[in-house]
Scaffold this active site. Structure first.
Site, mmCIF file in Angstrom:
data_model
loop_
_atom_site.group_PDB
_atom_site.id
_atom_site.type_symbol
_atom_site.label_atom_id
_atom_site.label_comp_id
_atom_site.label_asym_id
_atom_site.label_seq_id
_atom_site.Cartn_x
_atom_site.Cartn_y
_atom_site.Cartn_z
ATOM 1 N N CYS A 26 16.058 112.301 -8.592
ATOM 2 C CA CYS A 26 16.209 110.993 -8.839
ATOM 3 C C CYS A 26 17.606 110.524 -9.163
ATOM 4 O O CYS A 26 18.406 111.720 -10.028
ATOM 5 C CB CYS A 26 15.282 110.438 -9.820
ATOM 6 S SG CYS A 26 15.996 110.230 -11.431
ATOM 7 N N GLY A 27 18.180 109.339 -8.592
ATOM 8 C CA GLY A 27 19.433 109.281 -8.886
ATOM 9 C C GLY A 27 19.723 107.801 -9.125
ATOM 10 O O GLY A 27 20.924 107.201 -8.695
#
Length: 290
Positions: free
Chosen positions: A122-123
């Site tokens: 996730c970013g």
């Protein structure tokens, strides 16, 4: 610099015609290591990434966060010494897992005090809303060109041939900037799909190519909000992904005026398919049959 792949011993299990078989073999796995990102000496973020092209990664990350606009905003980028102390010798060694970026504007530091961790899965880099992303971007998306869908499919085939780490491990994502003739300008791989995107955008920033309005972004993963955000921040008008698009990616692309293409699947015989989610005018469909 750390290795991109490592060898490991694994057990294999197979079923053939109802009979169970087991064995052992050597296998390649993609390396995943932490990168401690520091800005003017203060920790900003800890991200899990595949080592390599770290300078591009951090430039792309800082640009996506709206913290820098040009390569001249960074006066120094260096790996920090003494990130790990050897247990036996007591001597500090450089692990190449800590980087400190110095900006031309020291006053930037108080604006970047949020400390957050991003994993390879996730970013979402601290952006609180689509409006916040719009306020940070310096670019509008070009509307004056259209692209033959076959160019996108050709680029997808070319990207598959360039995914050398994926070919060995099956465990990384790829991102590429592609010009309007279908040429791959840059390809980067990483265990994190957002890291791969940061690396190609960081490359464009360091090459003074921003905004990259006459290119499209091709990713081997799904299209998520953070990838759509990063493309918009770099002025990229079209995002094509090999897998699906999330609902927020579709909403974001629609609001920003970005063309979003999903399930870009190209076969070796030249055929292929794709789903067009938003702003279809950038695809030239005049030759559509039926």
């Amino acid at each position: 610099m750390g290795r991109v792949t490592e060898r490991t011993r694994i057990r294999t299990v197979r079923v053939r015609e109802g009979t169970l078989y087991a064995g052992r073999k050597s296998d390649h796995v993609a390396v995943e290591e932490p990168l401690d990102i520091r800005l003017n000496g203060q920790q900003l973020s800890l991200t899990m990434r595949t080592p390599g092209h770290d300078v591009e990664l951090i430039h792309g990350f800082l640009h996506g966060e709206g913290l820098i606009a040009h390569r001249e905003d960074i006066t120094e980028a260096r790996y920090c010494d003494g990130a790990v102390v050897e247990d036996d010798s007591g001597f500090a060694r450089n692990t190449y897992n800590v980087m400190d970026f110095t900006t031309t504007r020291p006053q930037l530091l108080p604006l970047a005090t949020k400390n957050f961790t991003t994993t390879s899965a996730c970013g979402v880099c601290g952006s609180e809303s689509i409006d916040a992303v719009r306020q940070k971007s310096r670019y509008t998306l070009m509307q004056n060109w259209s692209l033959d869908p076959r160019v996108i499919l050709g680029a997808a085939r070319a990207l598959s041939a360039e995914q050398t780490v994926f070919a060995r491990t099956g465990g990384v994502h790829a991102a590429a900037l592609v010009d309007l003739e279908g040429n791959l300008l840059v390809v980067r791989e990483d265990v994190g799909r957002h890291n791969a995107v940061d690396k190609v955008i960081g490359w464009a920033l360091l090459e003074d190519r921003l905004p990259v309005r006459d290119t499209f972004l091709l990713v081997s993963s799904r299209a998520s909000f953070e990838i759509t955000q990063k493309a918009y921040m770099a002025g990229i008008p079209l995002l094509a992904c090999v897998s699906a698009a999330s609902s927020l990616a579709v909403d974001t692309a629609e609001e920003f005026g970005m063309t979003l293409v999903g399930f870009t699947r190209a076969s070796e015989d030249g055929d292929g398919r794709m789903n067009l989610y938003t702003h279809p005018d950038r695809l030239d469909l005049r030759d559509v049959a039926g």
